[in-house]
Design a protein around this motif. Structure first.
Motif, short mmCIF file in Angstrom:
data_model
loop_
_atom_site.label_atom_id
_atom_site.label_comp_id
_atom_site.label_asym_id
_atom_site.label_seq_id
_atom_site.Cartn_x
_atom_site.Cartn_y
_atom_site.Cartn_z
N SER A 1 44.00 38.92 47.62
CA SER A 1 42.62 38.62 47.99
C SER A 1 42.38 39.05 49.42
O SER A 1 43.09 38.60 50.33
CB SER A 1 42.35 37.12 47.84
N VAL B 1 39.82 38.23 51.14
CA VAL B 1 39.26 37.08 51.85
C VAL B 1 40.38 36.22 52.41
O VAL B 1 40.39 35.86 53.60
CB VAL B 1 38.35 36.26 50.92
N ARG C 1 45.94 27.54 47.98
CA ARG C 1 45.63 28.32 46.78
C ARG C 1 46.29 27.74 45.55
O ARG C 1 45.70 27.69 44.47
CB ARG C 1 46.07 29.78 47.00
N ALA D 1 35.55 29.81 52.77
CA ALA D 1 35.95 30.73 51.70
C ALA D 1 35.76 30.11 50.32
O ALA D 1 35.42 30.80 49.36
CB ALA D 1 37.40 31.15 51.89
N ARG E 1 36.50 29.00 46.72
CA ARG E 1 37.41 29.56 45.73
C ARG E 1 37.60 31.07 45.89
O ARG E 1 38.38 31.69 45.18
CB ARG E 1 36.91 29.25 44.31
N ARG E 2 36.89 31.67 46.86
CA ARG E 2 37.10 33.10 47.12
C ARG E 2 38.45 33.36 47.78
O ARG E 2 38.85 34.52 47.92
CB ARG E 2 35.98 33.63 48.02
N ARG F 1 40.06 37.45 42.43
CA ARG F 1 38.77 37.40 41.73
C ARG F 1 38.90 36.86 40.31
O ARG F 1 38.07 36.05 39.86
CB ARG F 1 38.15 38.81 41.71
N ARG G 1 39.01 32.87 40.05
CA ARG G 1 38.05 32.06 40.81
C ARG G 1 37.22 31.14 39.93
O ARG G 1 36.64 30.17 40.44
CB ARG G 1 37.11 32.97 41.61
#
Length: 721
Positions: A193, A195, A252, A327, A329-330, A334, A337
């Motif tokens: 990710s 992000v 995460r 952020a 769930r970003r 992808r 999410r």
């Protein structure tokens, strides 16, 4: 601790705009303070209490004209004998006149008067005396000094300005940014990710910016050595990225388990944040512990680096949760999410679990091969020599290196490391009587090439003699000569005789650091055992961790000596001149690697203990700890190696050796010791690894680094999904 950090993490996310604003204000404020209050850094190394420093202090008091920085201009004629012709003499005298009229210069010595001319009449040395020490020479004065002799060079002569006056702060350029770029790539691959990777890197860079700005803001009041900011930058970047990585990774995982972002970040800071706080504390304690050695410049270096690590910890447990709140769930890849996706089942087919199964199955051969391999790598360490750098080890192509090479070519290596003997008494008569005795004793000492005529201070009570060795400043024979001279002249009556000079200072510094290293190593090892006993409630786990740390240090010393001192594979790191290691590198390496080694020990073994406490067998807990931690620890180690390795590309050999040694040390400790030998030993120990006498268990406070208290706290209240 875990419960407190859990609340801090949730509060940081809820008030994320305020948290980000506060850190930005701190960054801008300290940046402004750094720009207005920044002072110069020092390029010299002083050692209070040594004979060489006593002599310098005496010269500053009684002979101020001789206490400033010195420069040496080497002149080479196009052909032999040309220095003795009228035309040649005119060229040399022009160089002398040009040097004598430079701003900040007290005077320049004509080589025809000092007889600093080679017998073949081709090489000459012009001594230049500055009014202030090297740190007081301005950039403009230094630049003007480097340009001396331009007219002579236009006529085919070689003129090279050198000496201690050219000591300057190593520059941090764009090459080490490669390490940061590699770290960013590792983050992207690890997280999947942009992000998550970008926020982790941004978090670390803000922490580094705050730490470095604060350090430079203090530099106006505290004298920093030129290497202190670079060491602080190295560590600040490395641990800043790593600490944010650990918290983001746990966050995460919590999101994938179905928790809301606020609950996920709270638990991440409560668990991984506890490990970050403890790991950061070990680094800070180890660096601050350098103060016990009693060496001022090393104390400042340790405290400067400890300050940036402290900021990295604070940023990780406050700013990282705030950024993760933005952020949402970003922070996940992808495809993961969607909140409607069911929590993913734990994947035990990954490399970490497979590696753990293999290591624990073959634990005896793994331990033996690991010990034998690290032992072989450590062998060159027995030949380790320490010294301060001289111009002969400066990067090729620099003015200091060109001058040193020209002096060696024409006069021999001893002229690049001249010694200074100070003879002082309470009366001119006693000093005058002692000088011939001192001169005669020194001339009879082995490895002495020449003794220059004495220079007297205005009172006549202090005399300064120049001594030229036959060998270079970092040669072992020169070190022996320094001790021999001190032994020879120590019994002169009615006068005090002190030996100093850059070479003698380097020898004194190296010896004091060598004497302090075993004491500091014992302190660090003892500290590691006590701290890990407190965290893991075990006796054997801390002992195993300390022994693993000793293996890391020994192997790192061996590889660094082989490359930087013995010259093996030196071309691969861009080193053109092998030389003894910088005096403070070993003791600094011990302090830094101790903290970093404990980082990986905590992140891996705390998960093993967590699973063991919650019902897994000792063997399964070992496999679980490796399986869950291997990916993150691998990424963290690669990031540290990349950041430290980026400094290997700098031209300065001191910074190059520091970056190399730290990168190699992290690689050995993370991949060989912590991820290979540690699980093998834990598997061999089985349940005995977690044994702790009951009386000691009751006596030790419970810091709850595994979050047992946090679990109990959360079980009593509903989760806000």
């Amino acid at each position: 601790m875990a419960t407190l950090l859990y609340r801090l993490g949730r509060a940081s996310l809820r008030r994320r705009r305020l948290v980000v604003a506060v850190w930005l204000v701190v960054l801008v404020g300290l940046g402004f303070a750094a720009a207005t209050l920044r002072g110069p850094t020092a390029s010299n190394f002083t050692m209070p209490g040594t004979e060489s420093q006593q002599a310098l202090d005496l010269l500053a008091e009684r002979f101020p004209a001789a206490s400033g920085a010195t420069g040496t201009i080497a002149v080479k004629a196009p052909a032999d004998g040309q220095l003795m012709t009228p035309e040649g003499q005119a060229v040399v005298k022009g160089v002398v006149q040009e040097a004598a009229t430079l701003p900040g210069v007290v005077g320049a010595v004509d080589p025809y008067q000092s007889q600093a001319i080679t017998p073949n009449g081709r090489y000459a040395l012009v001594q230049v005396q500055f009014a202030t020490g090297a740190d007081g020479v301005t950039d403009a004065q230094r630049e003007a000094y480097e340009k001396v002799g331009a007219q002579a060079e236009a006529q085919g002569w070689q003129v090279a300005s050198g000496g201690e006056v050219l000591n300057s702060e190593p520059e941090v350029g764009s090459t080490e940014a490669l390490g940061v770029l590699v770290a960013a790539i590792v983050l992207i691959v690890t997280f999947g990710s942009l992000v998550a990777a970008g926020m982790t890197m941004l978090n670390a860079l803000i922490g580094v910016g705050v730490g470095m700005a604060g350090l430079f803001a203090l530099s106006g009041a505290v004298e920093l050595t030129s290497t202190a900011p670079i060491l602080a930058l190295m560590l600040g970047l490395a641990v800043g990225i790593d600490y944010s990585l650990f918290i983001t990774s746990r966050h995460r995982q919590n999101l994938l388990d179905g928790l809301s972002p606020e609950e996920a970040v709270g638990r991440a800071v409560g668990t991984a944040g506890s490990a970050v706080l403890f790991a950061g504390a070990t680094v800070v304690i180890a660096l601050a512990g350098l103060a016990v050695v009693g060496i001022p410049f090393l104390t400042v270096m340790g405290l400067a680096a400890a300050g940036t690590v402290t900021v990295a910890v604070l940023v990780a447990i406050t700013l990282a949760p705030a950024l993760l709140g933005f952020a949402g769930r970003r922070a996940l890849p992808r495809k993961l999410r969607s909140t409607e996706a069911a929590p993913a089942a734990e994947d035990r087919s990954g490399f970490g679990f497979r590696w753990a199964h293999w290591v624990t199955k073959l634990r005896i051969p793994v331990i033996l091969v690991g010990l034998l391999g690290l032992g072989l790598l450590a062998l060159p360490a027995q030949d380790m020599r320490l010294a301060l750098p001289d111009a002969g080890t400066a990067p090729a192509g620099t003015p200091a290196r060109a001058s040193a090479d020209l002096i060696r070519e024409g006069f021999g290596p001893g002229f690049t490391g001249r010694l200074a003997v100070v003879v002082t008494s309470d009366s001119p008569q006693h000093t005058s009587a002692a000088v011939p005795q001192v001169t005669a004793l020194i001339q009879r000492t082995d490895n002495v090439l020449a003794v220059a005529p004495p220079q007297l201070d205005p009172s006549g009570r202090t005399a300064l003699l120049g001594v030229i060795p036959k060998t270079g400043p970092t040669d072992a024979a020169t070190e022996t000569l320094v001790h021999d001279i001190r032994d020879q002249v120590g019994s002169i009556g009615n006068a005090e005789v002190l030996l100093t000079g850059a070479t003698a200072i380097g020898i004194d510094v190296s010896e004091k650091l060598s004497d302090a290293m075993p004491v500091y190593l014992l302190l660090v090892v003892g500290l590691s055992i006590l701290l890990l006993m407190l965290v893991f409630r075990s006796i054997l786990v801390p002992v195993k961790a300390a022994l693993g740390f000793l293996l890391t240090v020994a192997a790192t010393f061996g590889i660094t000596v082989a490359v930087f001192q013995q010259g093996h594979l030196a071309d691969l790191v861009g080193l053109d001149t092998p030389a003894p290691l910088i005096s403070f590198l070993p003791i600094l390496l011990i302090g830094i690697l101790f903290g970093l080694a404990m980082d990986y020990e905590v992140f891996l073994v705390s998960r093993m203990r967590e699973d063991f406490v919650h019902g897994d067998t000792a063997q399964q807990a070992t496999i679980n700890g490796m399986g869950h931690g291997a990916r993150v620890v691998t990424a963290a180690a690669l990031i540290m190696i990349s950041v430290f390795g980026g400094f290997v590309f700098l031209d300065d050999p001191v910074i190059k050796s520091m970056g190399f040694a730290l990168a190699v040390g992290v690689a050995i400790d993370a991949f060989v010791v912590r991820m290979t030998i540690v699980p093998a030993v834990m598997s061999l120990l089985n349940t005995r690894a977690w044994w702790l006498p009951r009386w000691l268990d009751r006596a030790l406070p419970n810091v709850d680094i595994e979050g047992e208290g946090l679990r109990a706290h959360l079980d009593k209240q509903p989760v806000n999904a």
